[in-house]
Design a protein around this motif. Structure first.
Motif, mmCIF file in Angstrom:
data_model
loop_
_atom_site.group_PDB
_atom_site.id
_atom_site.type_symbol
_atom_site.label_atom_id
_atom_site.label_comp_id
_atom_site.label_asym_id
_atom_site.label_seq_id
_atom_site.Cartn_x
_atom_site.Cartn_y
_atom_site.Cartn_z
ATOM 1 N N VAL A 161 0.858 -1.185 0.000
ATOM 2 C CA VAL A 161 0.000 0.000 0.000
ATOM 3 C C VAL A 161 0.896 1.238 0.000
ATOM 4 O O VAL A 161 1.762 1.376 0.867
ATOM 5 N N GLY A 162 0.677 2.135 -0.961
ATOM 6 C CA GLY A 162 1.465 3.353 -1.044
ATOM 7 C C GLY A 162 1.079 4.387 -0.008
ATOM 8 O O GLY A 162 1.859 5.276 0.314
ATOM 9 N N GLY A 163 -0.120 4.280 0.536
ATOM 10 C CA GLY A 163 -0.616 5.248 1.504
ATOM 11 C C GLY A 163 -0.792 4.633 2.883
ATOM 12 O O GLY A 163 -0.027 3.776 3.315
ATOM 13 N N VAL A 164 -1.877 5.075 3.546
ATOM 14 C CA VAL A 164 -2.164 4.664 4.924
ATOM 15 C C VAL A 164 -2.964 3.365 4.927
ATOM 16 O O VAL A 164 -3.903 3.203 4.154
ATOM 17 N N PHE A 165 -2.584 2.461 5.819
ATOM 18 C CA PHE A 165 -3.313 1.208 6.017
ATOM 19 C C PHE A 165 -4.123 1.323 7.302
ATOM 20 O O PHE A 165 -3.575 1.635 8.359
ATOM 21 N N LEU A 216 3.317 -10.097 5.094
ATOM 22 C CA LEU A 216 1.986 -10.126 4.490
ATOM 23 C C LEU A 216 1.604 -8.793 3.877
ATOM 24 O O LEU A 216 0.911 -8.752 2.861
ATOM 25 N N GLY A 217 2.021 -7.685 4.497
ATOM 26 C CA GLY A 217 1.660 -6.376 3.980
ATOM 27 C C GLY A 217 2.710 -5.338 4.275
ATOM 28 O O GLY A 217 3.401 -5.400 5.296
ATOM 29 N N SER A 218 2.863 -4.393 3.358
ATOM 30 C CA SER A 218 3.730 -3.233 3.599
ATOM 31 C C SER A 218 2.926 -1.994 3.225
ATOM 32 O O SER A 218 2.065 -2.038 2.344
ATOM 33 N N TYR A 219 3.195 -0.889 3.928
ATOM 34 C CA TYR A 219 2.433 0.339 3.742
ATOM 35 C C TYR A 219 3.270 1.509 4.232
ATOM 36 O O TYR A 219 4.232 1.330 4.982
ATOM 37 N N SER A 220 2.906 2.724 3.794
ATOM 38 C CA SER A 220 3.702 3.890 4.192
ATOM 39 C C SER A 220 3.477 4.236 5.656
ATOM 40 O O SER A 220 4.391 4.686 6.337
ATOM 41 N N SER A 221 2.252 4.037 6.157
ATOM 42 C CA SER A 221 1.978 4.268 7.575
ATOM 43 C C SER A 221 0.712 3.516 7.970
ATOM 44 O O SER A 221 -0.103 3.141 7.129
ATOM 45 N N LEU A 222 0.580 3.327 9.271
ATOM 46 C CA LEU A 222 -0.569 2.633 9.842
ATOM 47 C C LEU A 222 -1.436 3.650 10.563
ATOM 48 O O LEU A 222 -0.921 4.455 11.350
ATOM 49 N N PHE A 223 -2.745 3.618 10.288
ATOM 50 C CA PHE A 223 -3.667 4.477 11.029
ATOM 51 C C PHE A 223 -3.565 4.091 12.496
ATOM 52 O O PHE A 223 -3.618 2.917 12.858
ATOM 53 N N THR A 255 2.283 -9.394 13.818
ATOM 54 C CA THR A 255 2.588 -8.030 14.246
ATOM 55 C C THR A 255 2.039 -7.039 13.234
ATOM 56 O O THR A 255 2.414 -7.064 12.058
ATOM 57 N N LEU A 256 1.149 -6.174 13.693
ATOM 58 C CA LEU A 256 0.615 -5.078 12.899
ATOM 59 C C LEU A 256 1.454 -3.861 13.259
ATOM 60 O O LEU A 256 1.156 -3.129 14.195
ATOM 61 N N GLY A 257 2.583 -3.695 12.547
ATOM 62 C CA GLY A 257 3.556 -2.665 12.861
ATOM 63 C C GLY A 257 3.305 -1.357 12.136
ATOM 64 O O GLY A 257 2.352 -1.213 11.372
ATOM 65 N N ALA A 258 4.190 -0.400 12.355
ATOM 66 C CA ALA A 258 4.051 0.947 11.798
ATOM 67 C C ALA A 258 4.048 0.955 10.274
ATOM 68 O O ALA A 258 3.369 1.775 9.653
ATOM 69 N N LEU A 290 2.919 -5.594 8.075
ATOM 70 C CA LEU A 290 2.145 -6.645 8.716
ATOM 71 C C LEU A 290 2.937 -7.937 8.526
ATOM 72 O O LEU A 290 3.148 -8.370 7.391
ATOM 73 N N THR A 291 3.426 -8.513 9.625
ATOM 74 C CA THR A 291 4.277 -9.699 9.529
ATOM 75 C C THR A 291 3.704 -10.850 10.351
ATOM 76 O O THR A 291 3.051 -10.647 11.375
ATOM 77 N N LEU A 292 3.975 -12.046 9.884
ATOM 78 C CA LEU A 292 3.603 -13.261 10.589
ATOM 79 C C LEU A 292 4.859 -14.101 10.764
ATOM 80 O O LEU A 292 5.546 -14.409 9.793
ATOM 81 N N ASP A 293 5.160 -14.437 12.008
ATOM 82 C CA ASP A 293 6.282 -15.322 12.316
ATOM 83 C C ASP A 293 5.718 -16.606 12.894
ATOM 84 O O ASP A 293 4.893 -16.572 13.819
ATOM 85 N N VAL A 294 6.162 -17.727 12.340
ATOM 86 C CA VAL A 294 5.712 -19.042 12.792
ATOM 87 C C VAL A 294 6.946 -19.822 13.224
ATOM 88 O O VAL A 294 7.948 -19.865 12.501
ATOM 89 N N THR A 295 6.856 -20.433 14.392
ATOM 90 C CA THR A 295 7.940 -21.272 14.896
ATOM 91 C C THR A 295 7.384 -22.656 15.174
ATOM 92 O O THR A 295 6.416 -22.798 15.930
ATOM 93 N N ALA A 296 7.976 -23.651 14.537
ATOM 94 C CA ALA A 296 7.576 -25.041 14.763
ATOM 95 C C ALA A 296 8.443 -25.618 15.871
ATOM 96 O O ALA A 296 9.657 -25.388 15.900
#
Length: 173
Positions: free
Chosen positions: A81-85, A106-113, A151-154, A157-163
């Motif tokens: 996303v080029g703008g705000v998520f 999972l997602g990248s964006y310029s900023s998070l609302f 993690t819904l970061g600034a 959006l990342t997902l870490d899975v540990t088996a």
């Protein structure tokens, strides 16, 4: 109905209303709003959807993302996303395969609302269950022998899975 963008849409806004689904592997130059009852499903089993403007997921919307491998855009769904998520609604992660131990952007964006957070996060497919809201945009839990951390970061959006490791046979001797 479903709008699947596999090419590009010029500077128009796209709205998915009740019963509507937006997906695809193309580019939308304008803003995207997924309204109550609408579904956001980036990718095309799987794939990457690019949005030039803002992406707003409203309360009561659903986001569906598939994870079938380790490569962004071809192994798992993702969005840029080029703008705000603005995140809200339900996030459903469909695991077509056991993810093992891996990290997924999972997602990248310029900023998070600032007030963004999903209403719920669920995992289905090869493993299934719900993740717990840990506050501050963090979701986590253990499903089977896997630990999940969303993690819904600034700006991501990342997902870490540990088996959990498989014990050596000598452990049982």
């Amino acid at each position: 109905g479903t709008l699947r963008v596999d090419g590009s849409l010029a500077s128009v806004s796209v709205n998915a209303n009740t019963g509507g689904t937006l997906g695809g592997i193309g580019t939308i130059a304008g803003n995207v709003n997924i309204n109550t009852g609408g579904t956001f499903s980036p990718g095309a089993s799987p794939g990457l959807l690019t949005i030039g403007g803002n992406l707003t997921l409203l309360t009561g919307s659903t986001t569906l993302m598939e994870i079938d491998g380790a490569t962004r855009g071809s192994g798992f769904d993702a969005f840029d996303v080029g703008g705000v998520f603005t995140a809200s609604g339900a996030l459903n992660l469909d695991l077509g395969v056991d993810p093992g131990t891996a990290s997924f952007l999972l997602g990248s964006y310029s900023s998070l609302f600032l007030a963004s957070n999903f209403e719920s996060v669920a995992v289905s497919g090869s493993l299934s269950g719900a993740l717990d809201n840990l506050g501050d945009g963090l979701w986590g839990g253990t499903i089977g022998s896997h630990t999940f951390a969303l993690t819904l970061g600034a700006t991501q959006l990342t997902l870490d899975v540990t088996a959990a490791p498989i014990p050596e046979p000598s452990t049982y001797a």
